[in-house]
Design an enzyme around this catalytic site. Structure first.
Site, PDB file in Angstrom:
ATOM      1  N   ASP A   1       0.837  -1.196   0.000  1.00  0.00           N
ATOM      2  CA  ASP A   1       0.000   0.000   0.000  1.00  0.00           C
ATOM      3  C   ASP A   1       0.876   1.252   0.000  1.00  0.00           C
ATOM      4  O   ASP A   1       1.864   1.336   0.733  1.00  0.00           O
ATOM      5  CB  ASP A   1      -0.912  -0.009   1.236  1.00  0.00           C
ATOM      6  CG  ASP A   1      -1.942   1.086   1.193  1.00  0.00           C
ATOM      7  OD1 ASP A   1      -2.815   1.065   0.304  1.00  0.00           O
ATOM      8  OD2 ASP A   1      -1.866   1.994   2.048  1.00  0.00           O
TER       9      ASP A   1
ATOM     10  N   GLU B   1       0.366  -0.505  -4.891  1.00  0.00           N
ATOM     11  CA  GLU B   1      -0.459   0.684  -5.088  1.00  0.00           C
ATOM     12  C   GLU B   1       0.487   1.868  -5.275  1.00  0.00           C
ATOM     13  O   GLU B   1       1.146   2.301  -4.346  1.00  0.00           O
ATOM     14  CB  GLU B   1      -1.370   0.932  -3.882  1.00  0.00           C
ATOM     15  CG  GLU B   1      -2.232   2.158  -4.070  1.00  0.00           C
ATOM     16  CD  GLU B   1      -2.727   2.723  -2.749  1.00  0.00           C
ATOM     17  OE1 GLU B   1      -3.831   3.299  -2.740  1.00  0.00           O
ATOM     18  OE2 GLU B   1      -2.006   2.635  -1.748  1.00  0.00           O
TER      19      GLU B   1
END
Length: 220
Positions: free
Chosen positions: A74, A115
């Site tokens: 992330d 991400e």
């Protein structure tokens, strides 16, 4: 990432108005401070510190031994930044390569899904030469897909596809319609964003998303 005094200036704040918060020490009534890019309950760690990097790799090994097949990285660009100095690691992509090697050693077909909500030219760097992340969430396609829906013109996706930079053979894009995060339209121009907003919520003229935004898309 502890400091005794707050640091002034641009500190790479993302979701919060302050990038440091006060926290009492365990041994005195005085306060120290720690860095956080996102919420105050998510303190940053110093990835520039070698022993910490090794500990992170050991954590990967532990979960891979438990049967985990891969990891979602992330906000990957933030992982590689040294908050204490406000600088990037000398060779930040070396750490990604080390993560990929650890995964491959335990699960040859394991996956690192990243991400990286950045312009395409910057995003593809995290694929490396096919030796860093395997999959990348395709925020760019998501933006242009909603523009195509708003205008009724498929050319927006066609133009995006033609401009897509090549990726290594062992890497690919993870295409999606929506995810748990906010609808990201950063890849669009201001006028294109306005077109999407007008189509999704014609009752308002705010130039930005509203609570009715998701409802309007759901009706589509």
């Amino acid at each position: 990432m502890w400091v005794e005094e707050p640091v002034s200036g641009d500190r790479g704040t993302c979701l919060t108005s302050e990038s440091i918060v006060r926290l009492p020490t365990q041994h005195s009534s005085e306060s120290v401070h720690y860095f956080h890019t996102f919420y105050d309950f998510m303190p940053d760690v110093n990835v520039a510190h070698g022993p910490l990097r090794e500990e992170l790799l050991d954590i990967l090994r532990f979960w891979l031994r438990q049967g985990v097949q891969g990891f979602r990285l992330d906000a990957l660009p933030f992982l590689l930044k040294d908050r204490a100095q406000g600088e990037h690691l000398g060779a930040p992509h070396d750490f990604l390569k080390a993560m990929r090697r650890v995964v491959a050693e335990h699960v040859p077909d394991g996956v690192l899904l990243a991400e990286v909500n950045k312009p395409l030219a910057e995003t593809v760097r995290y694929f490396g030469q096919g030796d860093e992340v395997n999959l990348m969430l395709n925020f760019s396609l998501c933006s242009h897909m909603f523009l195509a829906l708003a205008t009724g013109e498929a050319r927006h996706i066609q133009d995006w596809w033609r401009a897509l930079p090549p990726v290594p053979p062992a890497a690919n894009w993870a295409n999606f319609v929506r995810n748990h995060d906010e609808l990201a339209l950063a890849e669009l121009t201001a006028e294109e964003q306005a077109q999407v907003y007008r189509r999704s919520d014609p009752g308002r003229n705010t130039g930005g998303p509203t609570a009715a935004f998701a409802v309007a898309w759901h009706r589509w």
